[in-house]
Scaffold this active site. Structure first.
Site, PDB file in Angstrom:
ATOM      1  CG  ASP A 174      -1.758   1.153   1.613  1.00  0.00           C
ATOM      2  OD1 ASP A 174      -1.788   1.996   0.533  1.00  0.00           O
ATOM      3  OD2 ASP A 174      -2.329   1.227   2.619  1.00  0.00           O
TER       4      ASP A 174
ATOM      5  CG  HIS B  51      -4.025   4.216   3.639  1.00  0.00           C
ATOM      6  ND1 HIS B  51      -4.388   3.172   3.037  1.00  0.00           N
ATOM      7  CD2 HIS B  51      -5.130   4.951   3.790  1.00  0.00           C
ATOM      8  CE1 HIS B  51      -5.253   3.375   2.383  1.00  0.00           C
ATOM      9  NE2 HIS B  51      -5.937   4.361   2.811  1.00  0.00           N
TER      10      HIS B  51
END
Lengths: 593, 593
Positions: free
Chosen positions: A233, A406
């Site tokens: 990610d 994130h």
């Protein structure tokens, strides 16, 4: 019509648009690759093919291909960009998978966010394979399928961290990560060529709300075993440091709710169930009952209660209609609209346009989210309107009421260091995020030639000791507008943009089919061009110009329709540009009478 | 047509839209106030009337009214919001000033930014009064007037800090502030009721690039004398702390330029002349010659050189055509496009679409600006494309290559503390900024009842010991599209929005004028609705539905056009919504033949 053509071009960013209608694909790919030849890698070769999420944020979906087997990782959607007027959703082009549908062994979901599961109903209309994901992700998929009157394919099942699924040549093990939705997981995929680790969307939260810390031990163990490829990610790869724990948000929310005197309204993402849990805990602690307002919030909270993710005594919740019966200090309203979406509950409340709740002086409103790029102005407008109505508003990055889901740079480096992959491909990010993430990999000592950047459609091919982009398959955007999936493409969008910039002028001419003589008109009707009442002179003069052009053509005995139309367009186009510096769409209509 | 009507409503935010054409005003004000009665405050009363810049960022303009005299502070424009498709510029509605034009004594400019001077050409077409501003501001106004083939009104003149202008009952003294353009000034306005201080846009920079620190001493002195009213810039009122000095940016730019091996490109605002000066100084220091690319940058730099704001030896600059003859390490390109504007130089370079410069691997690109709200995605797209082309890119808030031109909270508190006004009205900001600024004033000890928040059009009336909003004058947005000033209003915008969301269907019917019978058609033409080739069946069926409706009307002997049109719209609207969940504009055209 100013460059309109019948050929399909490419949309911005170089990807191509395809059209899907009634389940049939009509591909208009930029590179006319023989997909078949690429689709079956040679012996000892593994292919990673992202069809969404690389070079963009959203619609994550990727294929892993070995021999005759394909597995799919996630199946998301994206929301339209500002250059897609009227579009509701954007789906990934899955033509490649449809073409090889008999080889697809399953879809593996990392978590239940729209950009990871939102494409499933459309996918299942064309490819029926089992779906695997956490209990929550599967619950949210089922909600979605119900809306589309579909059911889960056979052999689909909910999995939990540590579970292993065999799918052709692949063995997929789920491992726990932290993210802004409960039960997010990454994948350890064992293949004949080597082990692939896919992080899904992740961060490391050492004090998560549900106590489930990301599984560092498993990552370290698999790193020690040897990992061929890491897919990680990149969303926050631009941001230094680390993402704070969700718990820190809970502490701030608690302080705000404890100090609030009137009603409290909290807007957040519906899937942010940890956040919602913390809000409800504070509400309970301070004697407030909780009403849920906004369709997606109602659906998801309902599902989360059903599945046990929100475990509160029944009296905690109330129907929104009950708020009139309670004093302000006993009310907390959980709602949608954290992005200032024009039709959302909070936005409507802020303009006194919601049928059940209106913002009142003394209300405390907490916008517990960050503005997604592109939504900044809508959020700001909502905040302004909340203030205008006399509310106290908590919002923005400095309020401590939101953390990202994130990983930031230090976490990304930790992931790279634990997994110690031979090759690394940054995923889930716009191009600059991928570049920053690649640079982090190099910074922690990876061989730069082992770090590959590619975008949607790239075919990455790996052996035990090599990795390269060897080709490209069709990829792109399939646009959903109302019921139509793929019937709006570049031409329609281009027309919409022209229409929205300068409007349209329609010129109607009645023509005798026999003689070719103009017998009626020209009449001019305009929309979105000028305020007609103010511009009668201009439109009159335009009509005279067209009349003159038609007379000239008639005098020259030129009665071919295409020629007449193009002459009308030219005359009018030049006249209007000269007079107004605008380029409305000009649509000549000849009616044979 | 789905709720289209002929009445003028109000645009979002509650302000009203007016129409200007050919110099005549047609006002459609929400509150039909008798403007005349408000416009002349009673004896001993002073009015402050903002016509732009309060409740919004942009198009700053305000009037100060005493007895028979009005002075105007700034005369700016704004850029269109995303809900104003096709619009080029937004002007303030100055109908109030036009009505009282014989009483206007002058326009006082605080500095030369578009949102403070951009409306002048339109203003001067209706009101001819002297304009006063710094040498740079006046130079930029002249550039603007040349484009519009206008000249400065008589008695206009350039002023410098300390200069005093008498204008009716007002005495206006200019004082120096710091801002993101040289020679920004605030105003000390002495009136029979008391002294008004207007900060203009400001920050405090103790180490400014040109050595000219904001005039703290004068502010302190006037504060000690006694100030009735402070009007202060609220743009950054949400931000804690203080805005760093412009010098800090110069130091970072110097490091980046010193370390760059290939070409360096710097994108910034054209008016950021201190920034440009620092970039050029670094270029000179490292043996680079400077080319300027992009219309606004070329114009402003040229003007700044002319006026002595950029004083470099002639060999410093080069024509962009010369860059092919120099090695990469000797080239620096100053350019526009720091907001990712689609047609700007940097954006075009990033997509290899600029006719003179293309981004190459090895280039260093510095985007020395912050994304203005609403431009974030365009800037991000440009950064992505620069990376795709292999450039090294410096951008974003963490890069240290930009500082704001506006005061943060600590500076705002310093201003309030120096000036010690009796009354305070926060100006220049969206509503939430005004609220935050008002809260700061209360935090430094002001009586909350002496702090007033109002928006455009509010009439603030002050005596020596009172202040209140006593009414409202018309205010709002006048939209500029091409040559048209004010000929695009709410109806046109609403049409454009509908057209852009779902396109248009035009239904043409030929009808015998005598018998009222349909003799031709119905024909349906669509644009921006669906991709026609894919949707022939749908359009065929639509035609059949209309045909049926027309036949029914004919059978019932109903041949009134308005009735036919409305029946066609209803039939088609329902059919298309049912089939597609879209609401295109439906335009029936009946042609008498």
């Amino acid at each position: 019509m100013n460059g309109r053509g019948r050929r399909w071009g490419c949309v911005k960013g170089g990807r191509c648009t395809r059209i899907v209608r009634g389940g049939t694909f009509h591909a208009f790919a930029r590179h006319n690759l023989e997909v078949g030849t690429l689709a079956r890698p040679g012996p000892g070769k593994l292919q990673f093919i992202p069809l969404g999420g690389l070079g963009e944020i959203g619609k994550n979906i990727a294929a892993l291909v070995y021999g005759n087997d394909i597995i799919v990782i996630d199946c998301g959607l994206a929301f339209p960009e500002e250059d897609m007027p009227g579009i509701d959703l954007v789906l990934p082009d899955i033509g490649y998978l449809v073409e090889h549908r008999d080889r697809v062994r399953g879809v593996f979901l990392t978590h239940g966010h729209e950009d990871h599961i939102g494409g499933i109903p459309y996918f299942l209309r064309q490819i029926q394979v089992p779906i695997y994901g956490s209990r929550l992700a599967m619950g949210l998929v089922e909600l979605k399928l119900q809306e589309h009157q579909l059911t889960l394919p056979e052999r689909s099942r909910a999995v939990k961290p540590g579970d292993v699924v065999h799918a052709g040549s692949f063995t997929v093990e789920f491992f726990r990560v932290n993210h802004s939705i409960p039960d997010a997981m990454g994948l350890i995929i064992r293949t004949p060529v080597g082990t692939v680790v896919h992080t899904g969307d992740f961060k490391f939260d050492y004090t998560p709300v549900d106590g489930n810390v990301a599984d560092l031990a498993t990552l370290a163990a698999v790193g020690r075993e040897g990992v061929l490829l890491l897919l990680a990610d990149s969303t926050n790869a631009e941001r230094p440091g680390f993402t704070p724990s969700e718990k820190t948000v809970g502490e701030t929310l608690e302080r705000i709710i404890a100090g609030a005197e009137g009603r409290v309204l909290v807007a957040s993402f519906a899937s942010q169930i940890h956040r919602i849990r913390q809000v409800v805990e504070s509400a309970v602690r301070h004697g407030r009952r909780v009403a849920v307002v906004g369709r997606s919030m109602e659906n998801v909270v309902q599902k989360a209660i059903e599945l046990g993710y929100l475990d509160f005594p029944p009296g905690t919740w109330m129907d929104v209609d009950e708020i009139v019966r309670l004093p302000a200090h006993r009310i907390l309203i959980l709602t949608t609209g954290s992005q200032g979406e024009p039709m959302s509950a909070l936005t409507r409340m802020s303009t006194a346009d919601h049928k059940k709740v209106e913002i009142l002086p003394g209300d405390t409103v907490i916008i517990s989210a960050t503005a997604i790029p592109g939504n900044e102005k809508n959020v700001a407008r909502t905040v302004d309107n909340l203030y205008r109505r006399g509310a106290k508003v908590f919002y923005g990055p400095q309020a401590g009421i939101h953390v990202s889901g994130h990983a930031c740079q230090e976490e990304l480096k930790l992931m790279l260091t634990l997994v110690r992959p031979r090759f690394f491909i940054p995923v889930h990010g716009e191009y600059r995020h991928l570049v920053h993430h690649a640079n982090l990999a190099k910074a922690v000592g990876m061989d730069p030639s082992h770090v590959l950047i590619g975008e949607n459609g790239a075919v990455f091919e790996l052996t035990r000791d090599s990795a390269a982009i060897v080709g490209e398959v069709p990829s792109g955007k399939v646009l959903v507008d109302g019921f139509g999936v793929g019937d709006v493409g570049n031409i329609v969008l281009r027309d919409r943009k022209q229409l929205s910039n300068d409007g349209i002028l329609i010129v109607v001419v009645g023509m005798d089919g026999q003689s070719g003589l103009v017998v009626s008109g020209p009449d001019i009707v305009s929309r979105g061009f000028v305020y007609v009442r103010e511009s009668e002179g201009l439109l009159d003069e335009a009509r005279q110009r067209v009349k003159h052009t038609l007379a000239t053509l008639e005098a020259d005995n030129l009665s071919e329709w295409s020629m007449i139309k193009s002459a009308v367009r030219d005359t009018l186009g030049h006249f209007l540009w000269e007079k107004t510096k605008r380029r409305p769409m000009i649509l000549p209509i000849i009616m044979e009478v």
